[in-house]
Design an enzyme around this catalytic site. Structure first.
Site, mmCIF file in Angstrom:
data_model
loop_
_atom_site.group_PDB
_atom_site.id
_atom_site.type_symbol
_atom_site.label_atom_id
_atom_site.label_comp_id
_atom_site.label_asym_id
_atom_site.label_seq_id
_atom_site.Cartn_x
_atom_site.Cartn_y
_atom_site.Cartn_z
ATOM 1 C CB CYS A 165 39.301 -51.562 -89.951
ATOM 2 S SG CYS A 165 39.249 -50.350 -91.243
ATOM 3 C CG ASP A 197 41.175 -45.345 -87.317
ATOM 4 O OD1 ASP A 197 41.607 -46.500 -87.357
ATOM 5 O OD2 ASP A 197 40.006 -45.045 -87.658
ATOM 6 C CB ALA A 247 36.024 -38.179 -91.973
ATOM 7 N N PRO A 248 34.642 -40.712 -90.434
ATOM 8 C CG PRO A 248 32.872 -42.218 -90.234
ATOM 9 C CD PRO A 248 34.318 -42.131 -90.630
ATOM 10 C CG ASN A 299 31.943 -43.836 -85.856
ATOM 11 O OD1 ASN A 299 30.896 -43.230 -85.666
ATOM 12 N ND2 ASN A 299 32.123 -44.640 -86.888
ATOM 13 C CE LYS A 300 38.683 -46.167 -84.792
ATOM 14 N NZ LYS A 300 37.933 -46.106 -86.060
ATOM 15 C CD GLU A 348 38.979 -37.153 -93.576
ATOM 16 O OE1 GLU A 348 39.141 -38.013 -92.695
ATOM 17 O OE2 GLU A 348 39.340 -37.329 -94.766
ATOM 18 C CG ASP A 395 48.148 -34.427 -95.655
ATOM 19 O OD1 ASP A 395 48.454 -34.979 -94.585
ATOM 20 O OD2 ASP A 395 48.560 -34.817 -96.765
ATOM 21 C CB CYS A 414 43.117 -40.412 -89.947
ATOM 22 S SG CYS A 414 44.821 -40.234 -90.466
#
Ligand code: SAM
Length: 355
Positions: A271, A178, A109-110, A112-113, A132, A160, A107
């Site tokens: 998060c 994530d 986007a965007p 960072n990980k 994504e 997906d 998962c």
């Protein structure tokens, strides 16, 4: 609680992108960084513009005052540094892939990980597949990957992840998962901002507009240069039905990743501050017969940033579902970050492994 609700200046966390530069080059050569005064606690950064804090948990990560215009620096414009919340750096650090490993960010986007993970595999070609499902967000992802200098290392798939065939990826050893969550750990973005930024999910073929792209290119916009982590609205504690749906989606997507034949390690993160999306999902996965039979177990504290003091919850909620002793072990294996008091967003991470 009071601490959590006070008018709050967040730390701006900045990761040196070792794909494009080095800590030494950024800190000692960039005129912006050269002027900063080192402090030994992130709280001091919050109190005093012009300071810099070296994070002890994540390599190459620094805390700055948000008023210091890091987005105007060449280092930022050239992708040598990436603005990324500290807790958001936990997953790639926990997974810690090595050069030569093949991994999936389910998962992404965007991104960072994903780009952080690329730095661990030393940006080797074709190491990471980043899924994504949202087409607009996968465009953002591609841009972020290019900006980080990782286009050869990371292949973006606008797909997906639950439709990805495990057989097709039979060399993949590591996963970052994530998924979408309630976003209840995120603060500091107004409801309107969030609604504007987060377009409803669109089919791949549909045209969609988003202003997130502008966030990338408008480097001098001091407020919004960090890419949006989440696509959902924060949830009220009473919205149990929605939490149950999210939790079930999170379970499904992690379970799919755990079914890949060569997978050895997976980091799950959100998060969210809600146990339903965090410890509960971990418990459900550990209690699942197929997952148990496939040899998966929870990584222990020593594998999951052991010095980070705030671990998972082992309160009544968890005990009621998992038993007293197991709850303690489970909590130790998980990481939490509290919004604001830990210097950034609320976050949760746990890792699974097998031999
Ligand atoms: N990991 C990202 C980062 O650090 O930059 C943030 C990911 S965000 C929390 C969740 C993302 O997963 C959203 O962009 C969402 O569109 C995407 N997503 C949700 N369900 C998905 C699925 N089944 N397959 C692929 N992507 C999915």
């Amino acid at each position: 609680e009071d601490d959590n609700n006070r008018d709050y200046t967040p730390v701006r966390w900045v990761r040196v992108n070792t794909i494009k530069s080095t800590v030494d080059a950024v800190l000692t050569k960039d005129p912006f960084f050269k002027k900063l005064t080192k402090v030994d606690a992130f709280e001091k950064v919050i109190d005093t513009p012009g300071t810099i804090f070296h994070d002890p948990y994540i390599p190459n990560l620094y805390g700055l005052h948000p008023k210091d215009k890091v987005t105007s620096t060449d280092a930022y414009k050239q992708g040598k540094i990436i603005i990324q919340d500290r807790a958001s750096c936990f997953p790639a650090h926990i997974l810690h892939p090595s050069p030569g490993d093949h991994i999936i960010d389910a998962c992404a986007a965007p991104g960072n990980k994903t780009t952080h993970a690329a730095s661990y595999v030393k940006n080797q070609k074709h190491s990471i597949v980043a899924f994504e499902r949202n087409s607009a967000r996968s465009q953002i992802l591609r841009k972020m990957v290019a900006r980080a200098g990782a286009s050869k290392c990371i292949s973006v798939k606008n797909q997906d992840f639950t439709t990805a065939s495990p057989k097709e990826f039979n060399d993949v050893v590591g996963f970052i998962v994530d998924p979408s969550c309630s976003g209840s750990g995120i603060f500091g973005r107004s409801k309107d901002d969030k609604l504007n930024k987060n377009q409803p999910e669109k089919k791949t073929s549909e045209k969609t507009t988003t202003n997130e792209e502008e966030d990338i290119v408008e480097e001098n916009d001091d407020d919004d240069e960090e890419e949006e982590e989440e696509e959902e609205e924060p949830i009220s504690g009473k919205d149990k039905e929605r939490l149950a749906k999210l939790s079930s989606f999170q379970f499904t997507i992690v379970k799919h990743a755990l079914s890949f034949p060569s997978a050895k390690k997976l980091v799950y993160s959100t998060c969210s501050i809600h146990a339903e999306e965090n410890e509960q999902v971990v418990i459900d996965l550990l209690n699942d017969g197929q997952i148990k039979n496939a040899g998966w177990r929870l990584c222990t504290r020593d594998q999951v940033i052991p010095d980070w003091p705030r671990r998972g919850w082992s309160d009544e909620f968890v005990k009621a579902r998992f038993g007293e002793q197991e709850s303690k072990a489970l909590a130790e294996g998980c990481i939490r970050s509290l919004p604001k008091v830990d210097g950034g967003i609320g976050f949760f991470a746990a890792a699974f492994e097998r031999d």
